[in-house]
Scaffold this motif. Sequence first.
Motif, PDB file in Angstrom:
ATOM      1  N   UNK A 144      44.717  67.215  37.779  1.00  0.00           N
ATOM      2  CA  UNK A 144      44.718  68.147  38.894  1.00  0.00           C
ATOM      3  C   UNK A 144      44.065  67.501  40.108  1.00  0.00           C
ATOM      4  N   UNK A 145      44.817  67.424  41.191  1.00  0.00           N
ATOM      5  CA  UNK A 145      44.282  66.990  42.482  1.00  0.00           C
ATOM      6  C   UNK A 145      43.563  65.637  42.384  1.00  0.00           C
ATOM      7  N   UNK A 146      44.214  64.676  41.693  1.00  0.00           N
ATOM      8  CA  UNK A 146      43.663  63.333  41.621  1.00  0.00           C
ATOM      9  C   UNK A 146      42.613  63.108  40.552  1.00  0.00           C
ATOM     10  N   UNK A 147      42.318  64.131  39.753  1.00  0.00           N
ATOM     11  CA  UNK A 147      41.289  64.018  38.717  1.00  0.00           C
ATOM     12  C   UNK A 147      41.884  64.382  37.361  1.00  0.00           C
ATOM     13  N   UNK A 148      41.605  63.574  36.349  1.00  0.00           N
ATOM     14  CA  UNK A 148      41.997  63.882  34.971  1.00  0.00           C
ATOM     15  C   UNK A 148      40.814  64.544  34.266  1.00  0.00           C
ATOM     16  N   UNK A 149      41.098  65.668  33.597  1.00  0.00           N
ATOM     17  CA  UNK A 149      40.072  66.405  32.864  1.00  0.00           C
ATOM     18  C   UNK A 149      40.417  66.361  31.377  1.00  0.00           C
ATOM     19  N   UNK A 150      39.463  65.921  30.575  1.00  0.00           N
ATOM     20  CA  UNK A 150      39.629  65.866  29.122  1.00  0.00           C
ATOM     21  C   UNK A 150      38.508  66.667  28.484  1.00  0.00           C
ATOM     22  N   UNK A 199      34.666  70.615  39.361  1.00  0.00           N
ATOM     23  CA  UNK A 199      35.018  70.732  37.944  1.00  0.00           C
ATOM     24  C   UNK A 199      34.886  72.167  37.457  1.00  0.00           C
ATOM     25  N   UNK A 200      33.856  72.876  37.922  1.00  0.00           N
ATOM     26  CA  UNK A 200      33.636  74.256  37.497  1.00  0.00           C
ATOM     27  C   UNK A 200      34.747  75.170  37.996  1.00  0.00           C
ATOM     28  N   UNK A 201      35.164  75.004  39.273  1.00  0.00           N
ATOM     29  CA  UNK A 201      36.246  75.839  39.811  1.00  0.00           C
ATOM     30  C   UNK A 201      37.551  75.591  39.064  1.00  0.00           C
ATOM     31  N   UNK A 202      37.839  74.310  38.810  1.00  0.00           N
ATOM     32  CA  UNK A 202      39.065  74.004  38.084  1.00  0.00           C
ATOM     33  C   UNK A 202      39.057  74.614  36.684  1.00  0.00           C
ATOM     34  N   UNK A 203      37.958  74.412  35.962  1.00  0.00           N
ATOM     35  CA  UNK A 203      37.934  74.835  34.567  1.00  0.00           C
ATOM     36  C   UNK A 203      37.940  76.356  34.437  1.00  0.00           C
ATOM     37  N   UNK A 204      37.289  77.060  35.375  1.00  0.00           N
ATOM     38  CA  UNK A 204      37.300  78.524  35.348  1.00  0.00           C
ATOM     39  C   UNK A 204      38.722  79.052  35.491  1.00  0.00           C
TER      40      UNK A 204
END
Length: 407
Positions: free
Chosen positions: A55-61, A32-37
């Motif tokens: 992104x890559x099978x994960x939904x981020x809200x 999560x940290x790598x994606x959000x950065x």
Amino acid sequence: MAGAASALFLLDIKGRVLIWRDYRGDVPAAQAERFFTKFIEKEGDPQSQDPVVYDNGVSYMFIQHNNIYLMIASRQNCNAASLLLFLHRVIDYELLDEIMDFGFPQFTEAKILSEFIKTDAYRMEVTQRPPMAVTNAVSWRSEGIRYKKNEVFLDVVESVNILVNSIGQIIRSDVVGALKMRTYLSGMPECKLGLNDRVLLEAQGQTSKGKSIDLDDIKFHQCVRLSRFENDRTISFIPPDGAFDLMTYRLSTQVKPLIWVEAQVENHSRSRIEFTVKARSQYKDRSTATNVEIELPVPADATNPNVRTSIGSAAYAPERDALVWKIKSFPGNKEYMLRSEFTLPSITAEEAVPERRAPIRVKFEIPYFTVSGIQVRYLKIIEKSGYQALPWVRYITMAGEYELRLT
């Protein structure tokens, strides 16, 4: 609910995880940290404004609160709106283990959640029972509430939003209303509220002494029995303890501005500017606006104000680049005037771009008055102990976003 959260993260402004709560063990903090950065580095990308990213099978809200990002990650096909609402509740409650159960949001009332919070360091023992309202069908109210004096206060509050363009045309006009309650009642009271609702009166074959009303976008607190309202328009509920909004609504018909303001602006030899302002109340004589405040924008470099008013007081507020005219009491069908003069710098650029003036902003309150004409016909309170509770009802209309643009 379809799908559930995997984990909740609190990140700093650079996307680094400060603290997180893992609910399902399928989204590590490092991922999560790598994606959000990477995500927050996309300056200028329109998609970077989206609160939901896959992104890559994960939904981020996520949402931002001050310098903190609150983010939920989920590997399931989740209800994004529900989880975003949950994040806003986290800001209010900060009880991660109580308001989410194994990744499923639990939208519990703040007053009930406060029963989990103690002023000293405290850990709930396994043998202790959770608050009654958590297991009770009425999750917004605890049992065992007692008051020496049982009272209910109901405020009908309407906010008027008006936007008038520079040639006097109304380009936005609506009313947003709320029934705000404060209940101090013992036990588990049953309340029934009747309004001068046109659909209800017609269904009952009744006519109202005053006018009946049509309201749009009605939203109720979770305590209201929606099936009962849909069947016979009865507003029936067991109220939470203390303050809450029972109902909100909107009036979409065009509203006549309650206080109309006109301003003439004259520039004299580039060294002096003069304002002539007329304020007129456009409601009936029996109503009176209180705490009226008219904010008139003036140039940022204006000095030496000279102000004359027919009523109230006016003061220059340089920190707001405005002249503020205050009128404590403004009866209906009245017109008042203000004249003011300011000195400007004597040297100005010949090709200076005309300054775009801010709008005139108006604030006011009108007690015992509503634009919609909504009326509380009755408020009945029934409790098995048989006590009598006297309801108090007030009406008030106030300015919301109330602006009149200058030329």
